[in-house]
Design an enzyme around this catalytic site. Structure first.
Site, PDB file in Angstrom:
ATOM      1  N   ASN A  67     -22.217   0.991 -12.392  1.00  0.00           N
ATOM      2  CA  ASN A  67     -22.596   2.020 -11.436  1.00  0.00           C
ATOM      3  C   ASN A  67     -21.327   2.678 -10.892  1.00  0.00           C
ATOM      4  O   ASN A  67     -20.542   2.051 -10.183  1.00  0.00           O
ATOM      5  CB  ASN A  67     -23.406   1.393 -10.294  1.00  0.00           C
ATOM      6  CG  ASN A  67     -23.934   2.423  -9.311  1.00  0.00           C
ATOM      7  OD1 ASN A  67     -23.696   3.618  -9.453  1.00  0.00           O
ATOM      8  ND2 ASN A  67     -24.651   1.956  -8.298  1.00  0.00           N
ATOM      9  N   SER A  80     -17.769  -1.824  -8.012  1.00  0.00           N
ATOM     10  CA  SER A  80     -16.401  -1.807  -7.488  1.00  0.00           C
ATOM     11  C   SER A  80     -15.416  -2.604  -8.326  1.00  0.00           C
ATOM     12  O   SER A  80     -14.241  -2.236  -8.425  1.00  0.00           O
ATOM     13  CB  SER A  80     -16.382  -2.313  -6.044  1.00  0.00           C
ATOM     14  OG  SER A  80     -16.870  -3.641  -5.962  1.00  0.00           O
ATOM     15  N   GLU A 124     -30.313  -7.661  -6.567  1.00  0.00           N
ATOM     16  CA  GLU A 124     -29.006  -7.668  -5.909  1.00  0.00           C
ATOM     17  C   GLU A 124     -29.153  -8.011  -4.429  1.00  0.00           C
ATOM     18  O   GLU A 124     -29.655  -7.188  -3.666  1.00  0.00           O
ATOM     19  CB  GLU A 124     -28.341  -6.291  -5.982  1.00  0.00           C
ATOM     20  CG  GLU A 124     -27.850  -5.844  -7.328  1.00  0.00           C
ATOM     21  CD  GLU A 124     -27.098  -4.525  -7.217  1.00  0.00           C
ATOM     22  OE1 GLU A 124     -25.933  -4.486  -7.602  1.00  0.00           O
ATOM     23  OE2 GLU A 124     -27.680  -3.538  -6.729  1.00  0.00           O
ATOM     24  N   GLY A 175     -21.504  -8.386  -6.307  1.00  0.00           N
ATOM     25  CA  GLY A 175     -20.273  -9.163  -6.289  1.00  0.00           C
ATOM     26  C   GLY A 175     -19.770  -9.636  -7.633  1.00  0.00           C
ATOM     27  O   GLY A 175     -18.879 -10.483  -7.697  1.00  0.00           O
ATOM     28  N   HIS A 184     -32.022   1.770  -5.310  1.00  0.00           N
ATOM     29  CA  HIS A 184     -30.817   0.988  -4.998  1.00  0.00           C
ATOM     30  C   HIS A 184     -30.756   0.752  -3.490  1.00  0.00           C
ATOM     31  O   HIS A 184     -31.254   1.563  -2.711  1.00  0.00           O
ATOM     32  CB  HIS A 184     -29.564   1.737  -5.470  1.00  0.00           C
ATOM     33  CG  HIS A 184     -28.328   0.908  -5.454  1.00  0.00           C
ATOM     34  ND1 HIS A 184     -27.587   0.703  -4.309  1.00  0.00           N
ATOM     35  CD2 HIS A 184     -27.701   0.210  -6.436  1.00  0.00           C
ATOM     36  CE1 HIS A 184     -26.559  -0.074  -4.583  1.00  0.00           C
ATOM     37  NE2 HIS A 184     -26.602  -0.390  -5.866  1.00  0.00           N
ATOM     38  N   LYS A 209     -21.124   4.932  -8.668  1.00  0.00           N
ATOM     39  CA  LYS A 209     -21.283   5.299  -7.255  1.00  0.00           C
ATOM     40  C   LYS A 209     -20.543   6.619  -6.999  1.00  0.00           C
ATOM     41  O   LYS A 209     -20.603   7.523  -7.830  1.00  0.00           O
ATOM     42  CB  LYS A 209     -20.824   4.157  -6.348  1.00  0.00           C
ATOM     43  CG  LYS A 209     -21.656   2.878  -6.568  1.00  0.00           C
ATOM     44  CD  LYS A 209     -21.496   1.858  -5.481  1.00  0.00           C
ATOM     45  CE  LYS A 209     -22.423   0.675  -5.739  1.00  0.00           C
ATOM     46  NZ  LYS A 209     -22.338  -0.329  -4.655  1.00  0.00           N
TER      47      LYS A 209
END
Length: 228
Positions: free
Chosen positions: A9, A202, A141, A180, A93, A11
Site C-alpha cells: 500500500n 511503511s 489488520e 506492522g 481500510h 498510501k
C-alpha cells in the site's frame, strides 16, 4: 491474485507519487519479475494511470466509493478506477472506512467490471461476515499495530490463527494479514500461521533500500510455502 500474496500500500507517503512514486513502482516490479512472484501495489488515485501504463504488475486503487455515477463531487467510483487502469482496489481500510451499504454496492459493481477487491477489517470476528460478500480477499489488520513496526505475526498471532479459522467458513476467498509487517520473518510467520500473504506499507515506502526489504518479504513467503 496468486499465493503468496504481497500487497504494498503506497498510501500518500513522499515516495508514493510523482517521479518517486513511479520509481517505487518499478522497484516493486523488478522484484516481482526476478522472483516470479505477483506483487500488488495500491497507489494514490492520481497515480493509477501513470503507474498502470508503466509496469506489468497489478495496480490497485486504495479506495473506492459505493456511490452511483452522477452528482458526487470528489468520489472515486469503480468505473473511474477501471477506466484509469486499475485491476482492483482496497475497501474499508482503517484509514478510509466506508459504510456497509456503500461497500456492498461497490463490490457488486467491481465484480461486474472484472475488478479484484480486498476488504480490510480490524478484527478477526469480521473476517467471515466480510468473506460472505465474496471479495477476492479479506485483509485483517489490528489498527493499533499499523505503522508501528511491531508485527501482527509476533504481537498478535492469535488474530491470524483466528482469522484463518473464520476464512475457512467461506470458500474461495483469500486471507491477507497486515499491520506492522517489517521483515521476511514476519511474512514467514504470518503465512505459517495460515494466511495467504501479507499487506505492508511503511516498511517498504519509508525504507532506505526498499528493494532489499521487498526481497526479504518474498523470500519469507516462499520459505513458508515450501514448508507447508
Amino acid at each position: 491474485m496468486k499465493v503468496p500474496i504481497i500487497l504494498v500500500n503506497f498510501k500518500v507517503y513522499e515516495t508514493s507519487y510523482g517521479r518517486r512514486g513511479l520509481e517505487m513502482a518499478k522497484i516493486v516490479e523488478k522484484v516481482a519479475l526476478e522472483t516470479s512472484t505477483e506483487i500488488i501495489i495500491a497507489v494514490p488515485a492520481t497515480m493509477i494511470t501513470r503507474v498502470a501504463e508503466s509496469v506489468t504488475i497489478p495496480v490497485y486503487a486504495q479506495h473506492v466509493d459505493g456511490v452511483p455515477e452522477g452528482a458526487h463531487t470528489g468520489a472515486v467510483t469503480p468505473e473511474l478506477i477501471k477506466d484509469a487502469g486499475a485491476k482492483g482496489s482496497l475497501l474499508n481500510h482503517s484509514e478510509r472506512r466506508v459504510r456497509m451499504d456503500e461497500m456492498d454496492d461497490a463490490l457488486k459493481r467491481m465484480k461486474k467490471l472484472g475488478l479484484e477487491s480486498v476488504i480490510c477489517v480490524d478484527r478477526y470476528e469480521l473476517v467471515a461476515p466480510m468473506a460472505l460478500l465474496k471479495p477476492t480477499a479479506v485483509l485483517v489488520e489490528p489498527p493499533e499495530l499499523i505503522g508501528t513496526g511491531v508485527s501482527v505475526s509476533k504481537a498478535r498471532p492469535e488474530v491470524i490463527t483466528s482469522a484463518v479459522d473464520e476464512i475457512r467458513k467461506v470458500q474461495g476467498v483469500y486471507l491477507i494479514a497486515g499491520a506492522g509487517i517489517t521483515s521476511g520473518e514476519d511474512v514467514y510467520v504470518a503465512m505459517k500461521l495460515g494466511s495467504d500473504g501479507v499487506g505492508a506499507a511503511s516498511a517498504i515506502m519509508k525504507a532506505k533500500e526498499p528493494q532489499k526489504v521487498l526481497l526479504d518479504f518474498v523470500n519469507g513467503a516462499i520459505r513458508a510455502l515450501e514448508e507447508r
